[in-house]
Design an enzyme around this catalytic site. Structure first.
Site, mmCIF file in Angstrom:
data_model
loop_
_atom_site.group_PDB
_atom_site.id
_atom_site.type_symbol
_atom_site.label_atom_id
_atom_site.label_comp_id
_atom_site.label_asym_id
_atom_site.label_seq_id
_atom_site.Cartn_x
_atom_site.Cartn_y
_atom_site.Cartn_z
ATOM 1 N N GLY A 90 0.844 -1.206 0.000
ATOM 2 C CA GLY A 90 0.000 0.000 0.000
ATOM 3 C C GLY A 90 0.873 1.247 0.000
ATOM 4 O O GLY A 90 1.837 1.328 0.753
ATOM 5 N N ARG A 102 1.182 -4.955 -5.599
ATOM 6 C CA ARG A 102 1.298 -6.202 -4.839
ATOM 7 C C ARG A 102 1.582 -7.277 -5.874
ATOM 8 O O ARG A 102 0.774 -7.486 -6.771
ATOM 9 C CB ARG A 102 0.014 -6.453 -4.050
ATOM 10 N N ASP A 119 4.763 -4.528 6.118
ATOM 11 C CA ASP A 119 5.195 -5.831 6.620
ATOM 12 C C ASP A 119 5.470 -6.836 5.490
ATOM 13 O O ASP A 119 6.519 -7.491 5.468
ATOM 14 C CB ASP A 119 4.085 -6.345 7.552
ATOM 15 N N THR A 162 3.957 2.243 6.099
ATOM 16 C CA THR A 162 2.586 1.740 6.041
ATOM 17 C C THR A 162 1.724 2.547 7.001
ATOM 18 O O THR A 162 2.118 2.779 8.142
ATOM 19 C CB THR A 162 2.490 0.252 6.425
ATOM 20 N N ASP A 175 -0.695 1.509 8.461
ATOM 21 C CA ASP A 175 -1.147 0.620 9.548
ATOM 22 C C ASP A 175 -0.270 0.742 10.806
ATOM 23 O O ASP A 175 -0.710 0.392 11.901
ATOM 24 C CB ASP A 175 -1.146 -0.843 9.085
ATOM 25 N N ASP A 233 2.212 -1.006 12.000
ATOM 26 C CA ASP A 233 2.228 -2.262 12.763
ATOM 27 C C ASP A 233 3.547 -3.011 12.619
ATOM 28 O O ASP A 233 3.573 -4.237 12.584
ATOM 29 C CB ASP A 233 1.055 -3.151 12.311
ATOM 30 N N ARG A 235 -5.356 -3.273 8.359
ATOM 31 C CA ARG A 235 -5.622 -4.653 7.923
ATOM 32 C C ARG A 235 -5.628 -5.619 9.101
ATOM 33 O O ARG A 235 -6.547 -6.400 9.256
ATOM 34 C CB ARG A 235 -4.569 -5.051 6.873
HETATM 35 P P1 ADP Z 1 2.615 -4.286 2.636
HETATM 36 O O1 ADP Z 1 4.043 -4.232 2.293
HETATM 37 O O2 ADP Z 1 1.950 -2.929 2.584
HETATM 38 O O3 ADP Z 1 2.347 -5.045 3.919
HETATM 39 P P2 ADP Z 1 1.666 -6.620 1.152
HETATM 40 O O4 ADP Z 1 1.505 -7.476 2.358
HETATM 41 O O5 ADP Z 1 0.576 -6.675 0.143
HETATM 42 O O6 ADP Z 1 1.843 -5.080 1.471
HETATM 43 O O7 ADP Z 1 3.031 -7.043 0.450
HETATM 44 C C1 ADP Z 1 3.509 -6.370 -0.695
HETATM 45 C C2 ADP Z 1 4.251 -7.317 -1.594
HETATM 46 O O8 ADP Z 1 5.399 -7.828 -0.904
HETATM 47 C C3 ADP Z 1 3.482 -8.589 -1.997
HETATM 48 O O9 ADP Z 1 2.598 -8.379 -3.054
HETATM 49 C C4 ADP Z 1 4.620 -9.494 -2.402
HETATM 50 O O10 ADP Z 1 5.120 -9.176 -3.678
HETATM 51 C C5 ADP Z 1 5.683 -9.143 -1.361
HETATM 52 N N1 ADP Z 1 5.600 -10.094 -0.236
HETATM 53 C C6 ADP Z 1 4.687 -10.117 0.760
HETATM 54 N N2 ADP Z 1 4.899 -11.141 1.609
HETATM 55 C C7 ADP Z 1 5.974 -11.802 1.125
HETATM 56 C C8 ADP Z 1 6.701 -12.971 1.534
HETATM 57 N N3 ADP Z 1 6.373 -13.653 2.633
HETATM 58 N N4 ADP Z 1 7.755 -13.361 0.780
HETATM 59 C C9 ADP Z 1 8.114 -12.675 -0.331
HETATM 60 N N5 ADP Z 1 7.465 -11.571 -0.763
HETATM 61 C C10 ADP Z 1 6.423 -11.133 -0.060
HETATM 62 O O1 F6P Z 2 -1.591 -1.842 4.441
HETATM 63 C C1 F6P Z 2 -2.110 -0.575 4.238
HETATM 64 C C2 F6P Z 2 -3.567 -0.651 3.877
HETATM 65 O O2 F6P Z 2 -4.012 0.669 3.635
HETATM 66 C C3 F6P Z 2 -4.464 -1.367 4.885
HETATM 67 O O3 F6P Z 2 -4.832 -0.540 5.961
HETATM 68 C C4 F6P Z 2 -5.620 -1.773 4.019
HETATM 69 O O4 F6P Z 2 -6.269 -2.919 4.544
HETATM 70 C C5 F6P Z 2 -4.976 -2.094 2.727
HETATM 71 O O5 F6P Z 2 -3.757 -1.388 2.671
HETATM 72 C C6 F6P Z 2 -5.829 -1.726 1.535
HETATM 73 O O6 F6P Z 2 -5.175 -2.112 0.389
HETATM 74 P P1 F6P Z 2 -5.687 -1.740 -1.074
HETATM 75 O O7 F6P Z 2 -5.434 -0.292 -1.276
HETATM 76 O O8 F6P Z 2 -4.881 -2.590 -1.977
HETATM 77 O O9 F6P Z 2 -7.138 -2.055 -1.104
#
Ligand code: ADP
Ligand code: F6P
Length: 320
Positions: free
Chosen positions: A11, A72, A103, A125, A127, A129, A171
């Site tokens: 995000g 993502r 994360d 982020t 969030d 967190d 989230r």
């Molecule tokens: P955020 O970084 O905001 O928490 P996501 O959880 O959607 O967002 O993760 C973003 C991207 O990071 C994912 O689409 C993926 O490409 C990569 N990613 C997430 N988790 C893993 C993992 N366990 N191992 C490798 N890549 C990951």
């Molecule tokens: O991780 C940041 C965040 O804004 C969360 O609070 C929310 O659940 C999620 O991303 C929303 O993602 P998207 O913009 O892909 O719907």
């Protein structure tokens, strides 16, 4: 060290641009070339990048979102996708990579570090967190966005003596709900970290109206429930009618606050400095106003510090 890469992933969050800008400036001072990958890990897989010079990052510190775009990438979660990303890194002769994200993105950064890439992570982020930093980039701006909207909702709520259930992002985290409850004077907040006591919430709302309050606000984190579900529970169990507002993506947009610009700048700057010093597999963060380094293992083995005291405080202050 000659070439470094940077990407924003997951995000978007306000202040990411400040971090990109600081990275490019610090890299240029140190004689490094910067490769900015588009759309997070997708750019690494698709070899989609732009070369970044300081002239390219002028006028972006005040802009929300991310000029590098974000995404993502499901493909990057696979071993196959990671191998392709690694090939890009090798073919461009990158000596280091900086990953800016939440994360999930930092888990991706750890995967690359485990494959031998020199990597630094920057927490970004709304969030908020992530263990290893008091604040992640973007959370302060999101809080200010939420606070401004709730102030407005309170004007109309008060005029009608209404109860509003407001759903905020998070989230798996109640950080935004918890802090916004305290700073807007909400009557209650519902977060994933604490089991909600609906009987208690209903009592607080009813008592408030009895004592002459003209509105009631309940803030719910999306990771705990939805505004719709909470509204239904209050009606079914307490006979309380309420309006609902889901704040959605407006929380994540807009010009970053002073705090997020400064945080992005300091973390971006230090990430380059530490990469050059030979650090890898770590996240830069800000703890007690000092920039710190925490290795990815520690970041992921601990929970972010949830301040339950703030939930209690919001309850105390929201009570009559
Ligand atoms: P955020 O970084 O905001 O928490 P996501 O959880 O959607 O967002 O993760 C973003 C991207 O990071 C994912 O689409 C993926 O490409 C990569 N990613 C997430 N988790 C893993 C993992 N366990 N191992 C490798 N890549 C990951
Ligand atoms: O991780 C940041 C965040 O804004 C969360 O609070 C929310 O659940 C999620 O991303 C929303 O993602 P998207 O913009 O892909 O719907």
């Amino acid at each position: 060290m000659k070439n470094i890469g940077v990407l924003t992933s997951g995000g978007d969050s306000p202040g990411m641009n400040a971090a990109i800008r600081a990275i490019v400036h610090e890299a240029e001072i140190r004689g490094l070339d910067v490769f900015g990958f588009k759309r997070g890990y997708s750019g690494l897989i698709e070899n989609d990048y732009i070369r970044l010079k300081t002239a390219d990052v002028g006028g972006i510190i005040q802009r929300g979102g991310t000029v590098l775009l974000t995404a993502r990438s499901e493909q990057f979660k696979t071993t196959e996708g990671q191998k392709i990303a690694l090939k890009t890194i090798e073919s461009l002769e990158l000596d280091g990579l900086i990953v800016i994200g939440g994360d999930g993105s930092l888990h991706g950064a750890k995967t690359l570090a485990d494959l031998g890439v020199r990597v630094m992570g920057i927490p970004a982020t709304i969030d908020n967190d992530i263990y290893g930093t008091d604040m992640a980039i973007g959370a302060d701006t999101a809080l200010n966005n939420i606070m401004q909207v709730i102030d407005k909702i309170k004007d109309t709520a008060s005029s009608h003596k209404r109860t509003f259930i407001i759903e905020v992002m998070g989230r798996d985290s109640g950080y935004l709900a918890m802090v916004s409850s305290v700073v807007t004077g909400a009557e209650a907040c519902i977060v994933p970290e604490v089991v909600p006591d609906y009987a208690d919430i209903i009592n607080i709302l009813k008592e408030g109206y009895t004592q002459g309050k003209t509105n009631a606000i309940v803030i719910v984190a999306e990771g705990a429930s939805t505004a719709f579900q909470v509204s239904k529970k209050l009606r079914d169990r307490g006979g309380i009618e309420s309006k609902i507002t889901t704040l959605g993506h407006l929380q994540r947009g807009g010009s970053p606050t002073c705090l997020d610009r400064l945080l992005g700048t300091r973390l971006g700057n230090t990430a380059v400095e530490k990469l050059v010093e030979g650090e890898s597999g770590k996240m830069v963060g800000m703890i007690n106003n000092r920039v710190t380094l925490t290795d990815f293992e520690t970041v992921f083995s601990k929970r972010y510090i949830f301040q339950e005291r703030l939930v209690e405080l919001s309850k105390v202050l929201g009570n009559v």
